[in-house]
Design a protein around this motif. Structure first.
Motif, short mmCIF file in Angstrom:
data_model
loop_
_atom_site.label_atom_id
_atom_site.label_comp_id
_atom_site.label_asym_id
_atom_site.label_seq_id
_atom_site.Cartn_x
_atom_site.Cartn_y
_atom_site.Cartn_z
N SER A 38 0.84 -1.20 0.00
CA SER A 38 0.00 0.00 0.00
C SER A 38 0.88 1.25 0.00
O SER A 38 1.87 1.32 0.72
CB SER A 38 -0.89 -0.02 1.26
N GLY A 39 0.53 2.20 -0.84
CA GLY A 39 1.23 3.48 -0.86
C GLY A 39 2.48 3.51 -1.72
O GLY A 39 3.20 4.51 -1.75
N CYS A 40 2.75 2.41 -2.44
CA CYS A 40 4.00 2.37 -3.23
C CYS A 40 3.88 3.07 -4.57
O CYS A 40 4.84 3.17 -5.32
CB CYS A 40 4.49 0.94 -3.42
N GLY A 41 2.68 3.55 -4.89
CA GLY A 41 2.54 4.32 -6.13
C GLY A 41 1.86 3.58 -7.27
O GLY A 41 1.90 4.03 -8.42
N LYS A 42 1.18 2.47 -6.96
CA LYS A 42 0.52 1.69 -8.02
C LYS A 42 -0.57 2.49 -8.72
O LYS A 42 -0.61 2.55 -9.95
CB LYS A 42 -0.09 0.40 -7.43
N SER A 43 -1.47 3.08 -7.92
CA SER A 43 -2.56 3.86 -8.53
C SER A 43 -2.00 5.04 -9.31
O SER A 43 -2.50 5.38 -10.39
CB SER A 43 -3.53 4.37 -7.46
N THR A 44 -0.95 5.65 -8.78
CA THR A 44 -0.33 6.78 -9.47
C THR A 44 0.17 6.34 -10.85
O THR A 44 -0.06 7.02 -11.85
CB THR A 44 0.84 7.35 -8.63
N GLN A 79 -10.61 1.91 -7.87
CA GLN A 79 -10.47 1.10 -6.66
C GLN A 79 -11.84 0.88 -5.98
O GLN A 79 -12.17 -0.23 -5.62
CB GLN A 79 -9.51 1.81 -5.70
N HIS A 189 -3.24 -6.06 -4.46
CA HIS A 189 -2.38 -6.38 -3.31
C HIS A 189 -2.22 -7.89 -3.21
O HIS A 189 -1.44 -8.38 -2.41
CB HIS A 189 -3.05 -6.00 -1.99
N ARG A 207 7.34 2.66 -1.00
CA ARG A 207 7.69 3.99 -1.48
C ARG A 207 9.12 4.41 -1.14
O ARG A 207 9.54 4.22 -0.01
CB ARG A 207 6.69 4.99 -0.85
N1 LIG Z 1 -2.52 13.94 -5.84
C1 LIG Z 1 -1.65 13.63 -4.87
N2 LIG Z 1 -1.07 14.58 -4.13
C2 LIG Z 1 -0.18 14.27 -3.17
N3 LIG Z 1 0.21 13.02 -2.87
C3 LIG Z 1 -0.34 12.03 -3.58
C4 LIG Z 1 -1.30 12.25 -4.62
N4 LIG Z 1 -1.66 11.07 -5.15
C5 LIG Z 1 -0.97 10.14 -4.47
N5 LIG Z 1 -0.17 10.70 -3.54
C6 LIG Z 1 0.73 10.00 -2.63
O1 LIG Z 1 1.48 9.08 -3.39
C7 LIG Z 1 1.70 7.88 -2.67
C8 LIG Z 1 1.28 6.72 -3.53
O2 LIG Z 1 -0.12 6.75 -3.71
P1 LIG Z 1 -0.88 5.68 -4.59
O3 LIG Z 1 -2.31 5.97 -4.48
O4 LIG Z 1 -0.28 5.65 -5.94
O5 LIG Z 1 -0.49 4.33 -3.83
P2 LIG Z 1 -0.98 2.84 -4.07
O6 LIG Z 1 0.22 2.00 -4.31
O7 LIG Z 1 -2.06 2.81 -5.09
O8 LIG Z 1 -1.58 2.46 -2.63
P3 LIG Z 1 -2.85 1.54 -2.26
O9 LIG Z 1 -2.40 0.13 -2.49
O10 LIG Z 1 -3.06 1.82 -0.81
O11 LIG Z 1 -4.00 1.93 -3.12
C9 LIG Z 1 0.93 8.01 -1.36
O12 LIG Z 1 1.84 8.31 -0.33
C10 LIG Z 1 -0.01 9.18 -1.60
O13 LIG Z 1 -0.21 9.91 -0.44
#
Ligand SMILES: Nc1ncnc2c1ncn2[C@@H]1O[C@H](COP(=O)(O)OP(=O)(O)OP(=O)(O)O)[C@@H](O)[C@H]1O
Ligand SMILES: [Mg+2]
Length: 244
Positions: A38-44, A79, A189, A207
């Motif tokens: 979680s939080g590693c940037g996948k959604s990004t 999601q 996940h 991250r």
């Molecule tokens: N628009 C934004 N502005 C600031 N920080 C952001 C933004 N979008 C994402 N982040 C940060 O980037 C990091 C990665 O977020 P992301 O949503 O990509 O994680 P993830 O791997 O999809 O996590 P999860 O498995 O919990 O969904 C997080 O620390 C989040 O707070």
């Protein structure tokens, strides 16, 4: 041919470094998955392919072209299901067709065809709150499929579902994908979900997210989650995630 590519992508939000030098390639028609904590940037990363986020450095390409904006050829499933509560299921599914100005006389037929495909025929006039969690997720998938996209970007689509529904939905997704020529990129996940579904699994570290390994999965489908090969790949992924 590569459909989706990240080339040396870095992403920072303010002082927060989220993605570090990520490169990955997904071929046309391939089912790929990204697993990571979680939080590693996948959604990004997925949002970049959808044209909803831009890299701080590096390139995001679809069919060899820079991604600069959303495109109805690459549709994202979020999601949490993102159906409009005030619209019926058929009206929700028709949404993309309305936004892209597709021919009006085809819309009803396209919506009905895709609802049948995901097993929601007969629920056209229901509202989201009248459906189960799995059905809502099927409706979200229908809303993406109705656009007939080349690429489906699925962000943890089954995260909110119970384990049994989840397994059913995985089989349904494979059926939808088979013979569709669609390229799938799924975030999860769940290591077993990635291995059950995908031809290629990218494993990300926490991250700042990096791709720590890439697993090619050639186990024939339908896959047996208890087979020696499956267990071996699961162990490989767990090892690259530093889980014992
Ligand atoms: N628009 C934004 N502005 C600031 N920080 C952001 C933004 N979008 C994402 N982040 C940060 O980037 C990091 C990665 O977020 P992301 O949503 O990509 O994680 P993830 O791997 O999809 O996590 P999860 O498995 O919990 O969904 C997080 O620390 C989040 O707070
Ligand atoms: Mg996410």
């Amino acid at each position: 041919m590569q459909t989706l590519q990240l080339k040396n992508v870095n992403k920072t939000f303010g002082n927060l470094k989220v993605l570090e030098d990520i490169s990955l390639n997904v071929k046309k028609g391939e089912f790929a998955a990204i697993v990571g904590p979680s939080g590693c940037g996948k959604s990004t990363a997925l949002r970049m392919f959808a044209g909803l986020e831009t890299p701080s450095e590096g390139e995001v390409l679809a069919n060899g072209k820079l991604v600069t904006e959303p495109d109805s050829n690459r549709v994202m499933i979020f999601q949490e299901h993102a159906l409009y509560p005030w619209r019926t299921i058929e009206d929700n599914v028709r949404l993309g067709l309305e936004l892209t100005n597709s021919p009006k006389n085809e819309r009803r037929e396209r919506v009905n065809r895709v609802l049948e495909k995901v097993g929601l025929d007969g629920f056209q006039t229901y509202y989201p709150h009248q459906l189960s969690g799995g059905m809502k997720q099927r409706a979200s998938i229908a809303r993406a499929l109705v656009m007939d996209p080349e690429v489906l970007l699925l962000d943890e689509p089954y995260g909110a579902l119970d384990a049994i529904t989840r397994l059913t939905m995985q089989n349904e997704l494979i059926k939808l994908w088979h013979g569709s020529n669609q390229t799938m990129l799924l975030i999860t996940h769940d290591i077993d979900e990635a291995l059950y579904l995908a031809d290629r699994v990218f494993v990300m570290s926490s991250r700042p997210g990096k791709v720590v390994s890439e697993v090619q999965n050639e186990i024939p489908r339908p896959r047996d989650r208890n087979s020696v090969d499956f267990v071996k790949l699961r162990q490989e992924i767990m090892k690259s995630l530093d889980i014992n």
